[in-house]
Design an enzyme around this catalytic site. Structure first.
Site: not given
Ligand code: HSE
Length: 424
Positions: A16-17, A108, A132, A137, A204, A208, A305
């Site tokens: 995707t990215v 991450k 970054e 994102g 997740d 971060k 995204g």
């Molecule tokens: N799954 C994460 C979110 C995005 O919903 O923010 C990737 O870290």
């Protein structure tokens, strides 16, 4: 006119990215040339099979499934890792750094768990690793912390670091849907994975928080030092009561630093409707940074995204057009971890509706130096009992644990249903 700088990229992963990045580099190539006097060329694409490149209209000749060909190619300046997961990305990045390639990654999990180690390898080899896109994102959280607040003492960072859970909580709040229905919707929209554990359990967001804490405080924040509680136990009842009290429930990642002592957690919080974070809805991310002179500054944007994440990756790539050899991160000091946070609490108990019950609960809080700000009694699903909702003044979380341990054993208390942090 100065010579156009050419930067050659090996792209690992056309997911995707990766696809977002290819589009961005094609679409914005004139802009990049005008603004940076640079041309970015993708010279190799690491993938499992070449068909993927062809499907995406790319030249099959760029394909490789052998990292050694990338290490050995002297024309490759930057390896862009967009494979995700720790293995084999860690080994691939290590190999690239040792081959004296700069690295850009959006990974991450890897940066949280092994970032320090990889930055050391980069330094030993005179190259740089930028990441970054690993946090929030398109929101430039790392660069903001790295390049700003330089004269301030950052007291805290807090925010909505996970879009999936923010989407779910927004739906639960605005449409009164259940946790299960919202999870299903988030999965259908492609926000949540079929195994949603990392999102819904706060893992997740904790990755971060760990990375951003290093930049905010210059301390070696570690994933295991973060206490994590997700949104799986949040009920419609809590959301509705919070709304009545003037709060919105959000999954917040919070790190505070006081006298070099670091306190880090991810948990659901009742955020005052006056606070900006209460207004961040849907899959958006936000990060509020509090400097001792700047006061609070909030960044808001798309945290995941294809295009938003590609934008952050491209930003790192363009850094290399200007300053090859940026050190990437300050030297980190050992962190002392604060286990006792000071915060306000929201507590929902199921209690017997009879004389003396409130007295028992109030005494236990009092004995543990906990001051009650407000208390309301509400209906309960079980007609035999009532819900008691208490909001406290700011208090020690260790004292709160002791009080709740005692309260949960009291005859008049049937259950402790919710314990949530309150902000504002
Ligand atoms: N799954 C994460 C979110 C995005 O919903 O923010 C990737 O870290």
């Amino acid at each position: 006119m100065t010579k156009v700088k050419e930067l050659n990229i090996a792209l690992l992963g056309l997911g995707t990215v990766g696809k977002g990045l290819v589009n961005l580099l094609n679409e914005n190539k004139d802009e990049i040339l005008n603004k940076h006097n640079a041309k970015i060329n993708i010279v190799k694409v690491y993938e499992r099979n070449a068909d993927k490149l062809e499907k995406f209209g790319m030249d099959r000749a760029l394909f490789t499934d052998d990292m050694q060909t990338i290490y050995d190619d002297p024309s490759v300046d930057i390896v862009v890792e967009l494979l995700g997961r720790i293995h084999p990305s860690k080994e691939f990045i290590e190999g690239a750094l040792k081959a004296k390639k700069n690295v850009v990654t959006a990974n991450k999990d890897l940066i949280c768990m092994h970032g320090g180690e990889l930055l050391k390898v980069a330094k030993q080899n005179g190259v740089t690793m930028l990441y970054e896109a690993s946090c929030l994102g398109a929101v430039p959280a790392i660069n903001t912390l790295k390049n700003n607040f330089l004269g301030d003492e950052i007291k805290s960072i807090k925010g909505i670091f996970n879009g999936t859970t923010n989407y779910m909580l927004t739906k639960m709040t605005q449409e009164g849907l259940s946790y299960e229905d919202c999870l299903k919707q988030a999965q259908e929209l492609g926000y949540a994975e079929s195994d949603p554990t990392n999102d819904v359990e706060g893992i997740d967001a904790a990755y971060k928080l760990c990375i951003l804490s290093r930049f905010a405080f210059g301390l070696d924040a570690q994933f295991d030092d973060i206490s994590k509680k997700g949104i799986t136990k949040i009920t419609s009842q809590d959301i509705e009561i919070a709304g009545r009290l003037g709060y919105t429930i959000k999954l917040l990642a919070i790190a505070k630093c006081n006298n070099q002592k670091l306190e880090m957690r991810v948990n659901p919080v009742l955020v005052s409707n006056e606070h900006q974070l209460s207004k961040i809805n849907g899959a958006f991310n936000a990060c509020t940074v509090e400097g001792n002179y700047s006061d609070e500054i909030t960044l808001i944007g798309r945290g995941a995204g294809s295009y938003p994440t590609a934008s952050a990756v491209a930003n790192d790539i363009m850094n290399f057009a200007h300053k090859m050899g940026d050190v990437g991160q300050r030297t980190l000091k050992k962190a002392k971890i604060e286990k006792d946070g000071q915060m306000k609490f929201y507590i929902r108990l199921s209690i017997l509706d009879k004389a003396g019950v409130l007295a028992v609960i109030a005494k236990t809080f009092g004995d543990n130096k906990i001051s009650i700000e407000s208390a309301i009694q509400d209906k309960n699903d079980n007609p035999e009992v009532k819900s008691l909702i208490i909001v406290t003044h700011s208090t020690s979380s260790l004292n709160m644990n002791k009080a709740l341990d005692k309260i949960s054993k009291a005859d008049v208390v049937q259950s402790v249903d919710s314990v949530l942090e309150v902000l504002g």
